[in-house]
Structure formats: C-alpha cells, structure tokens
Design an enzyme around this catalytic site. Structure first.
Site, PDB file in Angstrom:
ATOM      1  N   PRO A  23       4.198  -6.594  -7.501  1.00  0.00           N
ATOM      2  CG  PRO A  23       5.905  -7.214  -5.789  1.00  0.00           C
ATOM      3  CD  PRO A  23       5.388  -5.879  -6.594  1.00  0.00           C
ATOM      4  CB  ALA A  57       7.955 -13.028  -4.946  1.00  0.00           C
ATOM      5  CD  GLN A 100       8.333  -8.831  -3.848  1.00  0.00           C
ATOM      6  OE1 GLN A 100       7.737  -9.937  -3.941  1.00  0.00           O
ATOM      7  NE2 GLN A 100       7.797  -7.964  -3.257  1.00  0.00           N
ATOM      8  CE1 TYR A 182       6.119 -16.599   1.457  1.00  0.00           C
ATOM      9  CE2 TYR A 182       5.839 -14.316   0.649  1.00  0.00           C
ATOM     10  CZ  TYR A 182       5.161 -15.644   0.782  1.00  0.00           C
ATOM     11  OH  TYR A 182       3.956 -16.050   0.137  1.00  0.00           O
ATOM     12  NE  ARG A 324      -6.237 -10.424  -3.559  1.00  0.00           N
ATOM     13  CZ  ARG A 324      -5.456 -10.428  -2.645  1.00  0.00           C
ATOM     14  NH1 ARG A 324      -4.717  -9.386  -2.346  1.00  0.00           N
ATOM     15  NH2 ARG A 324      -5.168 -11.619  -2.102  1.00  0.00           N
TER      16      ARG A 324
END
Length: 370
Positions: A23, A57, A100, A182, A324
């Site tokens: 994600p 996310a 996610q 988070y 990436r």
C-alpha cells in the site's frame, strides 16, 4: 521452479504468487474520496504481475487522515467513490485485491510530502489529532487529544464500519496499519503511550487496544477472507518498541488466527536512527517468523528479482511487498518472472509483449496479427 512465483494461501484466499504490491499513499483523494488518479494508478498496478495488490492506507475516519489528501472509507460517499476503482480492477485483472485500513493518530493533520509533510496548524485548516497520550510527535506541534474510553470505542467502531464497507466493495483482504508511528503503533510504543490506565504501562496493556481493534474487525470480516496487520518491528529509538515486544504481539495475533504480519519499522519519533540498506528490514522479518511461525511479509528496499527470490527461498519471509520498486517499474512482476524463469498472469491484450526468449512468460501467447 521459482519460490517467489509459487502460490501462497492467506487464510482461504489462494494467491498465485508471493509478490505483493505494498500500500502506497498517493495523497490526492478529495475529502477522502477516490479520484481518477486512483483508477489510473491502481489499474496500472493491477497488471504488474503481482499476486496481491493492496490499496493505500485508507482512513477509517476523517480526523484519522495523515493529510487532507488521504483516501478514506468512513461513509457512503467515500465508499461510492472507491467502488468504480475496485470494479475497474476486477473487470480487467485477476489480481487479488486488499486494502490497508488505518488511523494516523497524532501524525494526522499533516501536509503532503511534496509540501514538506509538516503538521498543519489549526489556523491553517488543520485539526486536533487523537493519540494514546497528550504527547506530540515533535516539539512545537499541537498537543494531541488523549483518547478517553468513548474515543477508543468510536475509533474501534470506525475500523469495524470500514471493514464492512470493504466487504461490500468486494475487497479480498484487509491489512490493519499498526506501523510507522500511526495510531495502533502509538499504543504499542512506550514512547508515545504514557497512559496509566489499562491501555498503558505494561506490554500487555499497550497491546490491548490494537488487539481490541483486530478482534472487532475479525468479528465482522467474513471468515473466508484473510486479515493481516503491518507492524514496525522496532522504533529505532532506545527505550522504544523493539523486536522482542513485536514477537510477543505477533504471538498474541497468532492466537487470534492472524493471516499474516507485514514487518516494517520506524516512524514513531524523529529521533529514530535507522541503518538503511538493501533488505535492511529482512532480519526483523526472519526473527519474527522463526519465533512465531506466523506468515510473514517482508518490506524495505527489496528491488531486485533475485534478492526477492532469495528472501522467500531461504525462509526469511513468506512473501515480499514492493512499494517504490513498483512505482519505478509498474511491470516489476513481469520482469522478475522473466528473470527467474517463471510465469505470471496478464490480460490477452499484452500476450505479445514479452521480448524474444520469454515467449512463454504469460503461459499462452497468440502469435501474429492481421
């Protein structure tokens, strides 16, 4: 035979290979709503050759967004906006599709990365963030609101509601975001969690809220659909969350039937000191897998096909999640399969694409054209 391109079963979900599109936040949603960018972005990655594609996310409530541009799934409007994206992927790809679900906690109300990523002040359109304790991420930032019992219930129920919406959309799998500083990670780490009630202090107490969220989502998420979680194996800060605690958390999740643990690291503090290099997080994945036997995804500067093959073949992880590398090469799965002598699925419109020497990359090729 390539182990990377061998099938894997997550719960009852059969995934054709062990390449996962991780994600990746895009920061271009409009009030949480998916846009044409998401259609193009996810539509392209659905043809990457990966077995599982995980949507970025996705905030379970508006105040849980990292930035104002974060994708959301908290009401009928955000659900309706994501539906055509999911439907388009389904229409043109057999990739398994996950999402996610997360909440940014005290790292919410931030600017997008290309504008510096700093916290947006209340006077400039930011909002009051939630956290386990009234401790900001950085000195000088707005102090977050320390969640009371009602706030914990509200956020837990927001995860549940988002999971139900994901099921209605036809999503195959959910990954809870318990990493990168988070909210769920904030409860786990003693750096951010300074509570003195049953949700703070001991490891058992710090794990309590993330496990409550997991249990609540599992209770409504269909039994045949897998549920995993992303974790930061270490804070890279002395006195913070570490691999030993992550192993205990993974054991508690295993007892609940977790289908995978996606092993990342960092994000809780700007004081982190990370040693970065190719596959730098793989040793964490290996340690957690060996200690728990849980299905493990590994992430972090995994860019080369042989590197990914070696990680899976050696048993350090069960799958690799590429982020990436997929943005740089949206056909990463094709090229990895070609290098490793494996096959992947592709739409028939692409069957004539492989270069000389790789004619059987897609298993069946139509030669010639009028």
């Amino acid at each position: 035979m390539s182990n990377l391109f061998s099938p894997i079963k997550l719960g009852e979900l059969q995934v054709p290979n062990r390449v996962v599109v991780a994600p990746m936040c895009q920061y271009v949603a409009e009030d949480g709503k998916a846009t044409s960018w998401h259609l193009i972005h996810l539509g392209g990655l659905a043809s990457s050759g990966a077995g599982l594609l995980v949507i970025e996310a996705t905030a379970v409530e508006a105040v849980g967004r990292i930035t104002p541009g974060d994708l959301g799934l908290w009401d009928d409007v955000t659900e309706a906006a994501l539906k055509p994206v999911v439907d388009a992927v389904r229409a043109h790809s057999n990739v398994r599709l996950g999402i996610q679900l997360g909440h940014a906690g005290r790292k919410a109300s931030s600017e997008v990365p290309w504008k510096g990523g700093h916290q947006i002040a209340l006077a400039d359109g930011g909002w009051v963030t939630d956290a386990p304790s009234a401790v900001p991420q950085k000195d000088g930032e707005e102090v977050p609101h320390a969640l009371d019992r009602a706030g914990l219930i509200r956020i837990r129920d927001a995860f549940v509601s988002a999971a139900r919406r994901a099921d209605r959309l036809g999503i195959d799998a959910i990954e809870l975001h318990g990493a990168h500083g988070y909210l769920l990670h904030q409860f786990l780490s003693p750096i951010s969690n300074q509570r003195t009630d049953e949700y703070g202090g001991s490891l058992e107490n710090r794990m309590r809220f993330p496990l409550e969220v997991y249990d609540a989502v599992r209770a409504v998420w269909p039994k045949h659909k897998p549920l995993g979680i992303k974790v930061s194996a270490t804070d890279w800060v002395d006195g913070g969350w570490d691999v030993a605690q992550t192993i205990e958390f993974a054991k508690a999740l295993k007892a609940r039937g977790v289908d995978w643990v996606d092993v990342s690291s960092g994000g809780i503090s700007p004081l982190q000191k990370i040693t970065v290099g190719p596959g730098y997080q793989v040793p964490f994945a290996k340690d957690i897998k060996e200690a728990t036997g849980v299905t493990i995804f590994s992430v972090g500067l995994i860019t080369d096909a042989q590197q990914a093959e070696d990680i899976v073949s050696s048993g350090q992880a069960d799958a690799v999640a590429i982020a990436r590398g997929m943005l740089y090469d949206p056909r990463w799965g094709w090229h990895a399969a070609a290098k490793l002598g494996a096959r992947v699925e592709a739409a028939p419109q692409y069957w004539r694409a492989p270069p000389h020497g790789h004619a059987d990359l897609f298993g069946s090729i139509v030669h010639g054209a009028r």
